[in-house]
Design an enzyme around this catalytic site. Structure first.
Site, PDB file in Angstrom:
ATOM      1  N   CYS A 108      16.387 -29.243  -9.940  1.00  0.00           N
ATOM      2  CA  CYS A 108      16.386 -28.631 -11.273  1.00  0.00           C
ATOM      3  C   CYS A 108      14.993 -28.640 -11.894  1.00  0.00           C
ATOM      4  O   CYS A 108      14.360 -29.691 -12.021  1.00  0.00           O
ATOM      5  CB  CYS A 108      17.378 -29.373 -12.172  1.00  0.00           C
ATOM      6  SG  CYS A 108      17.326 -28.792 -13.886  1.00  0.00           S
TER       7      CYS A 108
ATOM      8  N   CYS B  29      17.845 -21.177 -15.368  1.00  0.00           N
ATOM      9  CA  CYS B  29      17.677 -22.470 -16.017  1.00  0.00           C
ATOM     10  C   CYS B  29      16.306 -23.146 -15.921  1.00  0.00           C
ATOM     11  O   CYS B  29      15.904 -23.615 -14.876  1.00  0.00           O
ATOM     12  CB  CYS B  29      18.727 -23.389 -15.385  1.00  0.00           C
ATOM     13  SG  CYS B  29      18.762 -25.049 -15.964  1.00  0.00           S
TER      14      CYS B  29
ATOM     15  N   GLU C 160      14.404 -22.732 -23.694  1.00  0.00           N
ATOM     16  CA  GLU C 160      14.764 -21.350 -23.392  1.00  0.00           C
ATOM     17  C   GLU C 160      16.190 -21.052 -23.829  1.00  0.00           C
ATOM     18  O   GLU C 160      17.055 -21.910 -23.787  1.00  0.00           O
ATOM     19  CB  GLU C 160      14.734 -21.115 -21.884  1.00  0.00           C
ATOM     20  CG  GLU C 160      13.448 -21.475 -21.250  1.00  0.00           C
ATOM     21  CD  GLU C 160      13.562 -21.423 -19.739  1.00  0.00           C
ATOM     22  OE1 GLU C 160      12.521 -21.534 -19.100  1.00  0.00           O
ATOM     23  OE2 GLU C 160      14.679 -21.274 -19.210  1.00  0.00           O
TER      24      GLU C 160
ATOM     25  N   SER D 267      28.635 -27.674 -20.064  1.00  0.00           N
ATOM     26  CA  SER D 267      28.431 -28.057 -18.670  1.00  0.00           C
ATOM     27  C   SER D 267      27.760 -29.425 -18.629  1.00  0.00           C
ATOM     28  O   SER D 267      26.776 -29.664 -19.324  1.00  0.00           O
ATOM     29  CB  SER D 267      27.527 -27.023 -17.988  1.00  0.00           C
ATOM     30  OG  SER D 267      27.127 -27.476 -16.708  1.00  0.00           O
TER      31      SER D 267
ATOM     32  N   CYS E 237      17.876 -34.236 -11.727  1.00  0.00           N
ATOM     33  CA  CYS E 237      18.546 -33.696 -10.539  1.00  0.00           C
ATOM     34  C   CYS E 237      17.472 -33.078  -9.642  1.00  0.00           C
ATOM     35  O   CYS E 237      16.534 -32.439 -10.143  1.00  0.00           O
ATOM     36  CB  CYS E 237      19.610 -32.676 -10.934  1.00  0.00           C
ATOM     37  SG  CYS E 237      20.879 -33.402 -11.996  1.00  0.00           S
TER      38      CYS E 237
ATOM     39  N   ASN F 151      18.297 -21.269  -7.404  1.00  0.00           N
ATOM     40  CA  ASN F 151      17.188 -20.471  -7.922  1.00  0.00           C
ATOM     41  C   ASN F 151      15.892 -21.194  -7.595  1.00  0.00           C
ATOM     42  O   ASN F 151      15.629 -22.263  -8.153  1.00  0.00           O
ATOM     43  CB  ASN F 151      17.300 -20.336  -9.449  1.00  0.00           C
ATOM     44  CG  ASN F 151      18.354 -19.328  -9.820  1.00  0.00           C
ATOM     45  OD1 ASN F 151      18.301 -18.178  -9.396  1.00  0.00           O
ATOM     46  ND2 ASN F 151      19.335 -19.763 -10.590  1.00  0.00           N
TER      47      ASN F 151
ATOM     48  N   GLY G  97      18.577 -29.229 -20.482  1.00  0.00           N
ATOM     49  CA  GLY G  97      19.081 -30.485 -21.033  1.00  0.00           C
ATOM     50  C   GLY G  97      20.506 -30.800 -20.645  1.00  0.00           C
ATOM     51  O   GLY G  97      21.255 -29.952 -20.160  1.00  0.00           O
ATOM     52  N   GLU G  98      20.863 -32.056 -20.855  1.00  0.00           N
ATOM     53  CA  GLU G  98      22.224 -32.524 -20.585  1.00  0.00           C
ATOM     54  C   GLU G  98      22.941 -32.658 -21.939  1.00  0.00           C
ATOM     55  O   GLU G  98      22.655 -33.585 -22.710  1.00  0.00           O
ATOM     56  CB  GLU G  98      22.166 -33.864 -19.845  1.00  0.00           C
ATOM     57  CG  GLU G  98      23.479 -34.610 -19.762  1.00  0.00           C
ATOM     58  CD  GLU G  98      24.659 -33.766 -19.293  1.00  0.00           C
ATOM     59  OE1 GLU G  98      24.579 -33.136 -18.231  1.00  0.00           O
ATOM     60  OE2 GLU G  98      25.687 -33.732 -20.012  1.00  0.00           O
TER      61      GLU G  98
ATOM     62  N   SER H  53      29.046 -30.250 -12.997  1.00  0.00           N
ATOM     63  CA  SER H  53      28.071 -29.900 -11.957  1.00  0.00           C
ATOM     64  C   SER H  53      28.269 -30.837 -10.779  1.00  0.00           C
ATOM     65  O   SER H  53      27.750 -31.947 -10.777  1.00  0.00           O
ATOM     66  CB  SER H  53      26.660 -30.038 -12.535  1.00  0.00           C
ATOM     67  OG  SER H  53      26.466 -29.065 -13.526  1.00  0.00           O
ATOM     68  N   LEU H  54      29.019 -30.382  -9.800  1.00  0.00           N
ATOM     69  CA  LEU H  54      29.385 -31.268  -8.683  1.00  0.00           C
ATOM     70  C   LEU H  54      28.339 -31.231  -7.560  1.00  0.00           C
ATOM     71  O   LEU H  54      27.764 -32.243  -7.207  1.00  0.00           O
ATOM     72  CB  LEU H  54      30.772 -30.873  -8.164  1.00  0.00           C
ATOM     73  CG  LEU H  54      31.450 -31.891  -7.272  1.00  0.00           C
ATOM     74  CD1 LEU H  54      31.693 -33.212  -7.984  1.00  0.00           C
ATOM     75  CD2 LEU H  54      32.773 -31.347  -6.739  1.00  0.00           C
ATOM     76  N   HIS H  55      28.133 -30.075  -6.983  1.00  0.00           N
ATOM     77  CA  HIS H  55      27.047 -29.820  -6.013  1.00  0.00           C
ATOM     78  C   HIS H  55      27.145 -30.532  -4.667  1.00  0.00           C
ATOM     79  O   HIS H  55      26.288 -30.334  -3.813  1.00  0.00           O
ATOM     80  CB  HIS H  55      25.661 -30.135  -6.605  1.00  0.00           C
ATOM     81  CG  HIS H  55      25.412 -29.522  -7.936  1.00  0.00           C
ATOM     82  ND1 HIS H  55      25.706 -28.211  -8.235  1.00  0.00           N
ATOM     83  CD2 HIS H  55      24.899 -30.050  -9.076  1.00  0.00           C
ATOM     84  CE1 HIS H  55      25.373 -27.966  -9.487  1.00  0.00           C
ATOM     85  NE2 HIS H  55      24.901 -29.056 -10.020  1.00  0.00           N
TER      86      HIS H  55
ATOM     87  N   CYS I 131      23.194 -18.423 -22.984  1.00  0.00           N
ATOM     88  CA  CYS I 131      22.975 -19.720 -22.341  1.00  0.00           C
ATOM     89  C   CYS I 131      22.040 -20.527 -23.251  1.00  0.00           C
ATOM     90  O   CYS I 131      20.900 -20.145 -23.474  1.00  0.00           O
ATOM     91  CB  CYS I 131      22.366 -19.476 -20.971  1.00  0.00           C
ATOM     92  SG  CYS I 131      22.094 -20.980 -20.053  1.00  0.00           S
TER      93      CYS I 131
ATOM     94  N   CYS J 213      14.856 -32.970 -19.595  1.00  0.00           N
ATOM     95  CA  CYS J 213      16.099 -33.700 -19.299  1.00  0.00           C
ATOM     96  C   CYS J 213      15.743 -34.963 -18.549  1.00  0.00           C
ATOM     97  O   CYS J 213      14.857 -34.963 -17.705  1.00  0.00           O
ATOM     98  CB  CYS J 213      17.044 -32.839 -18.458  1.00  0.00           C
ATOM     99  SG  CYS J 213      18.627 -33.646 -18.095  1.00  0.00           S
TER     100      CYS J 213
HETATM  101  N1  SAH Z   1      22.702 -30.499 -17.704  1.00  0.00           N
HETATM  102  C1  SAH Z   1      23.862 -29.731 -17.548  1.00  0.00           C
HETATM  103  C2  SAH Z   1      23.733 -28.312 -18.046  1.00  0.00           C
HETATM  104  C3  SAH Z   1      22.457 -27.581 -17.751  1.00  0.00           C
HETATM  105  S1  SAH Z   1      22.160 -27.084 -16.093  1.00  0.00           S
HETATM  106  C4  SAH Z   1      24.341 -29.761 -16.114  1.00  0.00           C
HETATM  107  O1  SAH Z   1      23.603 -30.215 -15.265  1.00  0.00           O
HETATM  108  O2  SAH Z   1      25.471 -29.354 -15.880  1.00  0.00           O
HETATM  109  C5  SAH Z   1      23.343 -25.762 -15.827  1.00  0.00           C
HETATM  110  C6  SAH Z   1      23.716 -25.572 -14.363  1.00  0.00           C
HETATM  111  O3  SAH Z   1      22.605 -25.034 -13.610  1.00  0.00           O
HETATM  112  C7  SAH Z   1      24.092 -26.867 -13.678  1.00  0.00           C
HETATM  113  O4  SAH Z   1      25.221 -26.699 -12.870  1.00  0.00           O
HETATM  114  C8  SAH Z   1      22.867 -27.156 -12.845  1.00  0.00           C
HETATM  115  O5  SAH Z   1      23.154 -28.014 -11.798  1.00  0.00           O
HETATM  116  C9  SAH Z   1      22.456 -25.775 -12.412  1.00  0.00           C
HETATM  117  N2  SAH Z   1      21.069 -25.678 -11.937  1.00  0.00           N
HETATM  118  C10 SAH Z   1      20.003 -26.374 -12.350  1.00  0.00           C
HETATM  119  N3  SAH Z   1      18.895 -25.985 -11.668  1.00  0.00           N
HETATM  120  C11 SAH Z   1      19.279 -25.033 -10.825  1.00  0.00           C
HETATM  121  C12 SAH Z   1      18.593 -24.221  -9.872  1.00  0.00           C
HETATM  122  N4  SAH Z   1      17.278 -24.328  -9.657  1.00  0.00           N
HETATM  123  N5  SAH Z   1      19.308 -23.312  -9.172  1.00  0.00           N
HETATM  124  C13 SAH Z   1      20.637 -23.171  -9.398  1.00  0.00           C
HETATM  125  N6  SAH Z   1      21.339 -23.894 -10.277  1.00  0.00           N
HETATM  126  C14 SAH Z   1      20.669 -24.813 -10.989  1.00  0.00           C
HETATM  127 FE1  SF4 Z   2      19.413 -32.257 -16.444  1.00  0.00          FE
HETATM  128 FE2  SF4 Z   2      21.376 -30.534 -15.783  1.00  0.00          FE
HETATM  129 FE3  SF4 Z   2      18.881 -30.236 -14.817  1.00  0.00          FE
HETATM  130 FE4  SF4 Z   2      20.390 -32.249 -13.960  1.00  0.00          FE
HETATM  131  S1  SF4 Z   2      20.798 -30.055 -13.672  1.00  0.00           S
HETATM  132  S2  SF4 Z   2      18.212 -32.398 -14.557  1.00  0.00           S
HETATM  133  S3  SF4 Z   2      21.486 -32.789 -15.817  1.00  0.00           S
HETATM  134  S4  SF4 Z   2      19.499 -30.069 -16.937  1.00  0.00           S
END
Ligand code: SAH
Ligand code: SF4
Length: 381
Positions: free
Chosen positions: A129, A352, A102, A208, A126, A309, A176-177, A230-232, A115, A122
């Site tokens: 995700c 995403c 996407e 990111s 996570c 999301n 993707g990462e 992406s700390l979280h 974006c 990926c």
């Molecule tokens: N892989 C990279 C970049 C892609 S994800 C990364 O993880 O940073 C981009 C951002 O969207 C990241 O901060 C990720 O943690 C966040 N993200 C992924 N899934 C999400 C969701 N369902 N709701 C909110 N943020 C999300």
């Molecule tokens: Fe991959 Fe980023 Fe999703 Fe984590 S948040 S699974 S690193 S795309």
């Protein structure tokens, strides 16, 4: 348009779309041509939007014929386009070997952020995700990454002379990462910054990462784009659960590597964007906000809160607006610059990985989702 590569020929054609200036110069030298041809071809592709080699009139007929035999300029294919009521536009893109990714364009006052995806799926998994749930299929080529920028501009017919700029910012925050597809992402980002291509300022291109520390250390040597991590979670204990790569590269290592990255930049005013996806009851409590404030005290950063999301079978929920405000307030009171990502394109599942997640599901390619009965069918044609 240039004919697609003939699958029966032993030598695949070089896709010039993904070559950075240096790589393009190398290509022309290798085929016995002058280096300056690289500049001409870059301008045709990325300034004029021309991908038919025959139309590149300043190359001369014999060079065009030579290129037609060994090269191609082939963007990925748009499967579908989805326009949200709020102006967000999303494309589902098919890349070689059939994978879907996407790309989303989010217009805001005075700018439009694209974006961009870097991988099909990926591997980092996570827990919150949608892309991670699809597993890893493959890396995108540099052409498929920069091709997303090309397609977005083309879709607004904005390669025309005098057309206003469609993409002002790029974030590598799609599927993707990016640091696990290092070389292709770096080549594509070089083109984003290159004046002969898209000419974006390094502040307006953001990578990111979820924290692939050795690759981030390497990035500092080759790139000057803005950095988001992406700390979280404020503790390793919690982050281990949400972002599994934390078990290998824990928070302290990631924060140090990100700090080294910005310290290596010539522009000393830069900060790290810390992304924090807020998940109801998981990491959105006041104790987490306070923990985050303590963790990031004196750290050169701004914080971007992203309300989760939701997607089917995620097992998580988005926090209430009040919970987000409370979390935000703690950080603001502690002196941080904090933004909250507003949800855009909800009606087209622009967040995403979501739409592809559902499409993949519908075509029964996702083992993990196959059993789910209540997935909304999304029209992709
Ligand atoms: N892989 C990279 C970049 C892609 S994800 C990364 O993880 O940073 C981009 C951002 O969207 C990241 O901060 C990720 O943690 C966040 N993200 C992924 N899934 C999400 C969701 N369902 N709701 C909110 N943020 C999300
Ligand atoms: Fe991959 Fe980023 Fe999703 Fe984590 S948040 S699974 S690193 S795309």
């Amino acid at each position: 348009m240039t004919a697609p590569a003939n699958s029966t020929t032993a030598q695949p054609r070089v896709n010039l779309l993904g070559l950075s200036l240096r790589q393009m110069e190398q290509f022309f030298l290798e085929i016995g041509e002058k280096k300056f041809r690289a500049q001409q071809v870059l301008k045709w592709i990325h300034h004029a939007g021309v991908i038919d080699i025959e139309e590149m009139t300043n190359l001369g007929k014999s060079l065009r014929e030579k290129l037609l035999a060994i090269a191609e300029i082939r963007p990925p294919e748009i499967v579908s386009q989805h326009d949200s009521g709020d102006g967000t536009r999303k494309w589902i893109i098919r890349v070689d070997e059939g994978g879907l990714v996407e790309t989303v364009l989010i217009p805001e006052a005075g700018r439009a952020t694209l974006c961009v995806s870097s991988q099909v799926g990926c591997s980092l998994d996570c827990s919150f995700c949608s892309t991670g749930k699809q597993g890893f299929q493959r890396d995108l080529s540099a052409a498929e990454i920069i091709g997303q920028v090309w397609l977005a501009i083309k879709s607004y017919d904005a390669f025309r002379p005098g057309a206003s700029r469609v993409v002002s910012n790029v974030v590598m925050m799609g599927m993707g990462e990016p640091l696990l597809n290092f070389d292709n992402v770096v080549a594509a980002m070089d083109l984003m910054l290159e004046d002969l291509a898209y000419g974006l300022s390094k502040r307006r291109v953001t990578l990111s990462t979820s924290g692939v520390v050795p690759a981030l250390d390497r990035l500092a040597e080759v790139s000057e784009v803005s950095l988001a991590i992406s700390l979280h979670a404020p503790t390793d204990e919690l982050r281990d659960q949400l972002v599994p790569i934390n078990r290998k590269y824990p928070i302290a290592m990631l924060l140090q590597s990100a700090r080294n990255y910005i310290d290596a930049q010539r522009d000393k005013k830069r900060v790290v964007t810390v992304e924090y996806t807020l998940i109801a009851g998981v990491n959105d409590q006041l104790e987490h906000a306070r923990g985050l404030a303590t963790l990031l005290k004196d750290y050169p950063c701004k914080i971007n809160l992203i309300p989760f999301n939701a997607f089917p079978q995620s097992g998580y929920e988005r926090p209430s607006g009040n919970a987000v405000s409370r979390f935000w307030q703690v950080l603001v009171d502690a002196g941080f610059v904090v933004t909250v990502r507003t949800t855009r394109g909800d009606d087209i599942d622009a967040a995403c990985g979501q739409l592809v997640g559902q499409v993949v599901d519908r075509t029964k390619r996702s083992e993990r989702y196959r059993a789910t009965a209540d997935i909304q069918a999304i029209q992709v044609s």
